[in-house]
Design a protein around this motif. Structure first.
Motif, PDB file in Angstrom:
ATOM      1  N   UNK A   3       0.773   3.027   6.409  1.00  0.00           N
ATOM      2  CA  UNK A   3       1.099   2.538   4.789  1.00  0.00           C
ATOM      3  C   UNK A   3       0.742   3.539   4.226  1.00  0.00           C
ATOM      4  N   UNK A   4      -1.154   3.740   5.066  1.00  0.00           N
ATOM      5  CA  UNK A   4      -1.514   5.076   3.562  1.00  0.00           C
ATOM      6  C   UNK A   4      -0.183   6.722   4.222  1.00  0.00           C
ATOM      7  N   UNK A   5       0.168   6.853   5.299  1.00  0.00           N
ATOM      8  CA  UNK A   5       1.502   7.524   5.156  1.00  0.00           C
ATOM      9  C   UNK A   5       2.138   7.893   4.516  1.00  0.00           C
ATOM     10  N   UNK A   6       2.792   6.805   4.443  1.00  0.00           N
ATOM     11  CA  UNK A   6       3.515   6.079   3.237  1.00  0.00           C
ATOM     12  C   UNK A   6       3.278   6.454   2.057  1.00  0.00           C
ATOM     13  N   UNK A   7       2.144   6.472   1.053  1.00  0.00           N
ATOM     14  CA  UNK A   7       1.805   6.672   0.174  1.00  0.00           C
ATOM     15  C   UNK A   7       0.914   8.001  -0.094  1.00  0.00           C
ATOM     16  N   UNK A   8       0.798   8.801   1.043  1.00  0.00           N
ATOM     17  CA  UNK A   8       1.255  10.266   1.184  1.00  0.00           C
ATOM     18  C   UNK A   8       1.867  10.909   0.647  1.00  0.00           C
ATOM     19  N   UNK A  10       4.693   8.707  -1.491  1.00  0.00           N
ATOM     20  CA  UNK A  10       4.716   7.834  -2.449  1.00  0.00           C
ATOM     21  C   UNK A  10       3.821   6.947  -2.982  1.00  0.00           C
ATOM     22  N   UNK A  11       3.464   7.998  -4.350  1.00  0.00           N
ATOM     23  CA  UNK A  11       2.466   6.954  -4.672  1.00  0.00           C
ATOM     24  C   UNK A  11       2.783   5.839  -5.312  1.00  0.00           C
ATOM     25  N   UNK A  12       1.568   5.084  -6.183  1.00  0.00           N
ATOM     26  CA  UNK A  12       2.710   4.082  -7.273  1.00  0.00           C
ATOM     27  C   UNK A  12       3.467   4.973  -8.628  1.00  0.00           C
ATOM     28  N   UNK A  13       3.047   6.081  -8.449  1.00  0.00           N
ATOM     29  CA  UNK A  13       3.651   6.462  -9.730  1.00  0.00           C
ATOM     30  C   UNK A  13       4.682   7.586  -9.432  1.00  0.00           C
ATOM     31  N   UNK A  14       5.085   7.013  -8.151  1.00  0.00           N
ATOM     32  CA  UNK A  14       6.612   7.512  -7.806  1.00  0.00           C
ATOM     33  C   UNK A  14       7.354   6.720  -6.552  1.00  0.00           C
ATOM     34  N   UNK A  15       8.000   5.931  -7.285  1.00  0.00           N
ATOM     35  CA  UNK A  15       8.683   4.855  -6.432  1.00  0.00           C
ATOM     36  C   UNK A  15       9.041   5.667  -5.219  1.00  0.00           C
ATOM     37  N   UNK A  16       9.627   5.064  -4.557  1.00  0.00           N
ATOM     38  CA  UNK A  16      10.480   5.698  -2.937  1.00  0.00           C
ATOM     39  C   UNK A  16      11.259   5.065  -2.747  1.00  0.00           C
ATOM     40  N   UNK A  17      12.502   6.043  -3.001  1.00  0.00           N
ATOM     41  CA  UNK A  17      14.040   5.991  -2.719  1.00  0.00           C
ATOM     42  C   UNK A  17      14.535   4.613  -1.752  1.00  0.00           C
ATOM     43  N   UNK A  75      -4.708  -0.548   4.052  1.00  0.00           N
ATOM     44  CA  UNK A  75      -3.132   0.884   3.797  1.00  0.00           C
ATOM     45  C   UNK A  75      -2.728  -0.003   2.447  1.00  0.00           C
ATOM     46  N   UNK A  76      -2.143  -0.936   2.202  1.00  0.00           N
ATOM     47  CA  UNK A  76      -1.655  -0.847   1.734  1.00  0.00           C
ATOM     48  C   UNK A  76      -1.285  -1.462   0.084  1.00  0.00           C
ATOM     49  N   UNK A  77      -2.937  -1.333  -0.450  1.00  0.00           N
ATOM     50  CA  UNK A  77      -3.112  -1.968  -2.079  1.00  0.00           C
ATOM     51  C   UNK A  77      -3.944  -0.834  -2.262  1.00  0.00           C
ATOM     52  N   UNK A  89       4.367  -3.020  -1.459  1.00  0.00           N
ATOM     53  CA  UNK A  89       4.637  -3.214  -0.284  1.00  0.00           C
ATOM     54  C   UNK A  89       6.077  -3.109   0.314  1.00  0.00           C
ATOM     55  N   UNK A  90       6.596  -2.172  -0.471  1.00  0.00           N
ATOM     56  CA  UNK A  90       8.101  -1.605   0.393  1.00  0.00           C
ATOM     57  C   UNK A  90       7.448  -0.441   0.351  1.00  0.00           C
ATOM     58  N   UNK A  91       6.375   0.362   0.206  1.00  0.00           N
ATOM     59  CA  UNK A  91       6.016   1.663   0.955  1.00  0.00           C
ATOM     60  C   UNK A  91       5.296   1.368   2.569  1.00  0.00           C
ATOM     61  N   UNK A  92       4.763  -0.259   2.191  1.00  0.00           N
ATOM     62  CA  UNK A  92       4.841  -0.388   4.242  1.00  0.00           C
ATOM     63  C   UNK A  92       5.588  -1.293   4.441  1.00  0.00           C
ATOM     64  N   UNK A  93       6.795  -1.373   3.971  1.00  0.00           N
ATOM     65  CA  UNK A  93       7.506  -1.410   5.370  1.00  0.00           C
ATOM     66  C   UNK A  93       8.484   0.095   5.716  1.00  0.00           C
ATOM     67  N   UNK A  94       9.293   0.743   4.811  1.00  0.00           N
ATOM     68  CA  UNK A  94       8.918   1.750   4.614  1.00  0.00           C
ATOM     69  C   UNK A  94       8.570   2.418   6.293  1.00  0.00           C
ATOM     70  N   UNK A  95       7.062   2.377   5.562  1.00  0.00           N
ATOM     71  CA  UNK A  95       6.307   3.294   6.656  1.00  0.00           C
ATOM     72  C   UNK A  95       6.564   2.389   7.862  1.00  0.00           C
TER      73      UNK A  95
END
Length: 101
Positions: A3-8, A10-17, A75-77, A89-95
């Motif tokens: 999940x950390x790699x997803x947040x790298x 896509x941050x909460x201010x940049x929604x993942x596509x 990782x996801x919070x 949640x989406x960031x973690x699922x995508x990761x």
């Protein structure tokens, strides 16, 4: 760390596509997990949902799910509030799915 790699990326201010179909699917899963309807997933809600989905009946399976949920919460919070919102949640699922590929 998945999940950390997803947040790298896509941050909460940049929604993942997400495609509309992905968003509907992830929203449905999120709402199924959100037993109290507050728009946030606690570790307990995630653990209950994952246990049901994975049909965890043995002590080993429940321990594995518990460890996964703890890692997902760590990782996801992204905002550190002790729960996972829909974007997190989406960031973690995508990761977990390898970046949505």
């Amino acid at each position: 760390s998945a999940c950390n790699s997803a947040h790298a990326r896509a941050t909460p201010m940049e929604p993942i596509p997400l495609t509309r179909a992905q968003e509907r699917s992830y929203r449905s899963a999120f709402e199924m997990c959100d037993s109290d309807g507050d728009g946030r997933l606690s570790a307990q809600e995630l653990e209950q949902a994952m246990g049901a989905i994975m049909d965890a009946s043995s002590r080993e399976e429940r321990a594995h799910i518990h460890a996964l949920v703890l890692q997902m919460m760590e990782d996801g919070d992204a905002d550190g509030d002790g729960s996972v919102d829909f974007e997190e949640f989406c960031s973690c699922i995508v990761a977990l799915r390898g970046g949505g590929r």
